[in-house]
Design a protein around this motif. Sequence first.
Motif, PDB file in Angstrom:
ATOM      1  N   ASN A 189       0.646  -1.326  -0.018  1.00 28.97           N
ATOM      2  CA  ASN A 189      -0.026   0.062   0.000  1.00 28.97           C
ATOM      3  C   ASN A 189       0.944   1.152  -0.035  1.00 28.97           C
ATOM      4  O   ASN A 189       0.435   2.196  -0.800  1.00 28.97           O
ATOM      5  CB  ASN A 189      -0.980  -0.110   1.076  1.00 28.97           C
ATOM      6  N   ALA A 190       1.930   1.170   0.809  1.00 33.17           N
ATOM      7  CA  ALA A 190       2.677   2.438   0.933  1.00 33.17           C
ATOM      8  C   ALA A 190       3.568   2.635  -0.591  1.00 33.17           C
ATOM      9  O   ALA A 190       3.634   3.626  -0.944  1.00 33.17           O
ATOM     10  CB  ALA A 190       3.865   2.120   1.893  1.00 33.17           C
ATOM     11  N   TYR A 191       3.867   1.662  -1.172  1.00 37.63           N
ATOM     12  CA  TYR A 191       4.411   1.704  -2.469  1.00 37.63           C
ATOM     13  C   TYR A 191       3.503   2.328  -3.662  1.00 37.63           C
ATOM     14  O   TYR A 191       3.746   3.084  -4.197  1.00 37.63           O
ATOM     15  CB  TYR A 191       5.012   0.207  -2.910  1.00 37.63           C
ATOM     16  N   ARG A 192       2.496   1.584  -3.460  1.00 37.95           N
ATOM     17  CA  ARG A 192       1.451   2.077  -4.576  1.00 37.95           C
ATOM     18  C   ARG A 192       0.987   3.689  -4.103  1.00 37.95           C
ATOM     19  O   ARG A 192       0.852   4.599  -5.092  1.00 37.95           O
ATOM     20  CB  ARG A 192      -0.178   1.346  -4.149  1.00 37.95           C
ATOM     21  N   ARG A 193       0.817   4.038  -2.851  1.00 35.63           N
ATOM     22  CA  ARG A 193       0.441   5.345  -2.444  1.00 35.63           C
ATOM     23  C   ARG A 193       1.694   6.491  -2.833  1.00 35.63           C
ATOM     24  O   ARG A 193       1.094   7.457  -3.194  1.00 35.63           O
ATOM     25  CB  ARG A 193       0.326   5.462  -0.801  1.00 35.63           C
ATOM     26  N   ASN A 194       2.891   5.770  -3.130  1.00 30.87           N
ATOM     27  CA  ASN A 194       3.862   6.776  -3.170  1.00 30.87           C
ATOM     28  C   ASN A 194       4.464   6.633  -4.764  1.00 30.87           C
ATOM     29  O   ASN A 194       5.608   7.324  -4.983  1.00 30.87           O
ATOM     30  CB  ASN A 194       5.078   6.554  -2.410  1.00 30.87           C
ATOM     31  N   ARG A 240      -0.331  -2.647 -12.008  1.00 27.69           N
ATOM     32  CA  ARG A 240      -1.258  -2.580 -13.163  1.00 27.69           C
ATOM     33  C   ARG A 240      -2.599  -2.371 -12.662  1.00 27.69           C
ATOM     34  O   ARG A 240      -3.130  -3.064 -11.829  1.00 27.69           O
ATOM     35  CB  ARG A 240      -1.131  -3.891 -13.688  1.00 27.69           C
ATOM     36  N   GLU A 241      -3.233  -1.256 -13.090  1.00 29.89           N
ATOM     37  CA  GLU A 241      -4.750  -1.111 -12.615  1.00 29.89           C
ATOM     38  C   GLU A 241      -4.825  -0.877 -11.193  1.00 29.89           C
ATOM     39  O   GLU A 241      -5.695  -1.323 -10.694  1.00 29.89           O
ATOM     40  CB  GLU A 241      -5.544  -1.860 -13.305  1.00 29.89           C
ATOM     41  N   GLY A 242      -4.016  -0.213 -10.654  1.00 27.59           N
ATOM     42  CA  GLY A 242      -4.050   0.032  -9.302  1.00 27.59           C
ATOM     43  C   GLY A 242      -3.712  -1.216  -8.262  1.00 27.59           C
ATOM     44  O   GLY A 242      -3.856  -0.943  -7.028  1.00 27.59           O
TER      45      GLY A 242
END
Length: 93
Positions: A2-7, A28-30
């Motif tokens: 989640n931290a990677y995605r958020r950043n 890919r696609e969130g």
Amino acid sequence: MNAYRRNGVEEYLVWRVQDAEIDWFVLREGRFDRLQPDADGITRSIVFPGLWLDAAALLTGDLARVHAVLRDGLATPAHAAFVAKLAGTQATQ
């Protein structure tokens, strides 16, 4: 994850030492999907063209093979185009 995605991290690798496994994920696609090696056992970055890894060779300590695969990836036209694109972006900043 989640931290990677958020950043805004688009790809990342995890070396699970205890399991002797390497996982490579791409956004890919969130969601993060695991990249799979091809028939030759090579995993190829989606975000960084030319970044290739033979994870099995790395895990067994065959660094000559790891280096050869990386060298082959960096010699591709896709990597050259990626470098040229980066150089163009740098020149305009």
